[in-house]
Design an enzyme around this catalytic site. Structure first.
Site: not given
Ligand code: EPZ
Length: 422
Positions: A22, A116, A121
């Site tokens: 991913k 998140c 982040r």
């Protein structure tokens, strides 16, 4: 919403095949913004996150078609430089379009990704890096509005922390800048090497692959090319720990064991038998005796990956002693602890340290638990496979962001697992 139901306590046997990574697919798909023409990517996993970034690229004017795990993306139609909030908020890796848009159009307006479950982040290192290349970045109404008249120029970029997507964004931007860019303290994850491989095949001039110092000599333009996504090392580690926790003897195929140096060493220390070949791993674990307790500290590559911390905690919750788990990358990556404790795990948190007191010969018990983020949900699956009784993991859309066909792959290993509506 759907939940995953696991009838635990069964050993795992047979084979499982790993999909493309991913965290390589996302930057390599974003890199197709850098050049017109048809880019071909093989071994692309079909995930919620890859579908999200493809939706984002379509909103920018590109088109794509998928045949099995081969993706063809046409970068010709790029006509928009704005990535909307409703797309970016579902996947922070959308920030990876910033570098390519600046390189191709000199303009990028991307919604700030926001935090998140695992942390704030921020993307300050990305923006500081672009500013070293002549870009002006303003933050207005929740968007990053970045622009430059003409081409970016080379510069020196230093990362206080080796940011993975920060490094990827700057490599893509610098590839089309006028002059040379040096990136110091760059991240060294294998997915970055995969991106460099793609950019070089497109005509980029990049030195220092896999090192923390990258030198990029900008070129006038790039051409579409054909590339392969590297195997998913985090998916590989997740299945290795599932087999280790549930017990059994199974082979993990189409993986790259050399991308998991620290994990394999740690698994061997727990007493799990790990046999590595070039593109496969054989994992044997007899739960006659409980596993040895082993400490980990998460670090940037090649240290122990933060994305495999939650799964290791599930594994250690049944060990024969005390395992100290130190999470140094993200400030809030222990969301799985409360859920593991509902299954009987004995874990205490002190800041970024989790003290896991293994249950010794006893096993976890199945329970209804809730997924909170991608890797926390996979740790609950690892625990559920080993636990006695039934585990139900709710909100499995988190899981589907990063694990392709997990139900099919686990069933292929002999697990009794299925999806149900919540
Ligand atoms: C990448 O996220 C991965 N995502 C994450 O995987 C992974 O956990 C992370 O790297 C660390 O390995 C993708 O590759 C798409 P960072 P990224 O920038 O790039 C701080 C998963 O489960 N930081 O390397 O966002 C940051 O807060 C996901 O697949 C800044 O302060 O991570 C963190 O503490 C989760 N400012 C640390 O650096 C910045 O500008 C490392 O973050 C950037 C980062």
């Amino acid at each position: 919403m759907e939940k995953l139901v696991i009838e635990g306590g069964r050993k795992l046997f047979g084979e499982v095949t790993i999909s493309g990574a991913k965290n390589a697919a996302l930057p390599l798909i974003a890199a197709s913004l850098l050049a017109p023409g048809v880019h071909t990517l093989h071994n692309v996993p079909d995930l919620r996150d890859t579908r999200t970034i493809l939706r984002l690229l379509v909103s920018l004017g590109l088109s794509w078609e998928r045949t099995g795990s081969t993706l063809k993306i046409d970068g010709t139609g790029l006509s928009c430089s704005e990535a909307s909030y409703d797309l970016v908020k579902t996947m922070r890796a959308s920030v990876l379009v910033l570098g390519p848009l600046l390189a191709r159009l000199g303009r990028a307006k991307v919604s700030l990704p926001g935090g998140c479950a695992i942390g704030a982040r921020p993307i300050n290192f990305h923006l500081m890096g672009f500013e070293q290349l002549g870009v002006s970045c303003d933050i207005k109404h929740g968007y990053v509005d970045a622009r430059i008249d003409g081409r970016m120029h080379g510069g020196t970029v230093y990362f206080d922390v080796p940011s993975v997507t920060g490094t990827e964004n700057l490599i893509m931007a610098a590839s089309l800048a006028k002059g040379t860019t040096v990136i110091k303290n760059a991240a060294r994850e294998p997915e970055i090497g995969n991106l460099i491989e793609m950019l070089v095949s497109m005509g980029a001039d990049i030195e220092g692959r896999d090192s923390s110092r990258l030198t990029i000599h900008g070129v006038e333009q790039l051409q579409a090319a054909e590339n392969h996504i590297t195997p998913d090392r985090i998916e590989t580690g997740t299945y290795a720990m599932a087999i280790g926790a549930a017990g059994g003897d199974a082979v993990i195929r189409s993986c790259n064991p050399s991308h998991l140096p620290s994990l394999l060493d740690k698994l061997r220390l727990t007493g799990i038998d790990v046999e590595a070949a070039e593109d496969s791993l054989r994992i044997r674990s007899s739960n006659k005796n409980p596993l040895q307790a082993v400490d980990i500290t998460t670090m940037p590559y090649p240290g122990y990956p933060t994305d495999l911390q939650a799964q290791f905690m599930a594994l250690m919750s049944m060990s024969s002693g005390l395992s100290v788990i130190h999470e140094t990358i993200f400030e809030n990556r222990f969301m799985h602890v409360a859920e593991l404790k509902r299954m009987g795990a004995n874990i205490n948190i002190d800041g970024r340290i989790a003290m896991v007191k293994g249950l010794g010969g006893k096993v976890l018990t199945g329970a209804q638990v809730m997924a909170t983020d991608l890797r926390a949900s996979s740790s609950l699956v690892v625990a559920g496979l080993a636990a006695k009784g039934r585990t139900e993991v709710s909100r499995i859309y988190h899981l589907e962001r990063g694990y392709e066909n997990m139900v099919g792959k686990l069933t292929g290993l002999g697990a009794v697992v299925w999806k149900e509506d919540e």
